[in-house]
Design an enzyme around this catalytic site. Structure first.
Site, short mmCIF file in Angstrom:
data_model
loop_
_atom_site.label_atom_id
_atom_site.label_comp_id
_atom_site.label_asym_id
_atom_site.label_seq_id
_atom_site.Cartn_x
_atom_site.Cartn_y
_atom_site.Cartn_z
CB SER A 22 66.55 24.85 32.05
OG SER A 22 67.06 23.91 32.95
CG HIS A 40 75.89 16.25 23.63
ND1 HIS A 40 75.34 16.96 22.59
CD2 HIS A 40 76.75 15.35 23.05
CE1 HIS A 40 75.80 16.50 21.44
NE2 HIS A 40 76.67 15.53 21.69
CG ASP A 41 77.88 19.63 22.76
OD1 ASP A 41 78.25 18.84 21.86
OD2 ASP A 41 76.84 20.29 22.70
CG HIS A 47 77.09 24.71 24.64
ND1 HIS A 47 75.82 24.46 24.17
CD2 HIS A 47 77.75 23.54 24.50
CE1 HIS A 47 75.73 23.22 23.76
NE2 HIS A 47 76.90 22.63 23.95
CB SER A 86 69.05 13.97 21.56
OG SER A 86 68.63 15.24 22.02
#
Length: 217
Positions: A124, A169-170, A144, A52
């Protein structure tokens, strides 16, 4: 007509390792191209092997801004040995741990997009804690679990500029459709419930939201 990535970039996207389908990738590119008009950087959380990232880099190149991508490159939970999304080719044979950084760098090099991307290698929340500049787009595509997805949202969503975009996303509303947990869906709901973001579009599991109210700090 919707903006489209360079054919070379799209071919590189198709060839790169990763889990984003083409239709979601094109929606991501369209969002990045629109956000790029703000003249601010585009940021991705969750680089993996750069699939991506290529689309963000292409959009950044067209807008004359930079694409930034954040990842520790040791893989998310579902990418570890024993999980369905583990790729043994991404394991460093010397230390026995995942290391997607070399593959990511090769992905960018082959597409000719290295100069348009700044790779931030680390966790992050630690990087977000040091960040203090507005962003045109934040794309959340990292861990996730509720812990990791929630931390990505808390760390980066406040930096989305007015009229900037938050892309997640997801997002799987139905439990039977999920493949790694519904934490991204809960982040998506949290963003809407904050009153700071309004949904722009939904393509597959990709959600695009626009900042329509100031961030509460």
């Amino acid at each position: 007509m919707s903006p489209a990535p360079d054919p070379t970039t799209l071919a590189a996207f198709e060839a790169a390792k990763g889990f984003m389908p083409r239709h979601e990738g094109l929606a991501l590119y369209e969002a990045a191209a629109a956000a790029g008009r703000l003249g601010l950087p585009l940021l991705e959380v969750g680089t993996y092997c750069g699939r991506s990232t290529l689309l963000l880099a292409d959009a950044a190149r067209s807008a004359g801004v930079s694409a930034l991508t954040v990842d520790h490159h040791r893989g998310s939970e579902e990418q570890q040995p024993g999980w369905d999304y583990h790729d043994p080719e991404t394991v460093d044979p010397e230390i026995g741990l995942m290391d997607t950084l070399p593959t990511f760098r090769r992905t960018l090099h082959r597409a000719g997009l290295e100069e348009h991307v700044i790779a931030l290698v680390g966790r992050s929340p630690q990087i977000a804690a040091l960040w203090n500049s507005p962003l045109a787009l934040v794309f959340i595509d990292g861990g996730h679990t509720d812990e990791h997805a929630g931390a990505d949202y808390e760390g980066w969503a406040p930096h989305v500029a007015p009229e900037g975009l938050l892309v997640i996303h997801d997002v799987f509303p139905e439990p039977e459709d999920e493949f790694t947990g519904q934490a991204p869906y809960r982040v998506y709901l949290r963003a809407l419930e904050s009153g700071e973001f309004t949904e722009v579009s939904a393509t597959g599991s990709l959600r695009v939201l626009r900042r329509t109210a100031p961030a509460e700090r």
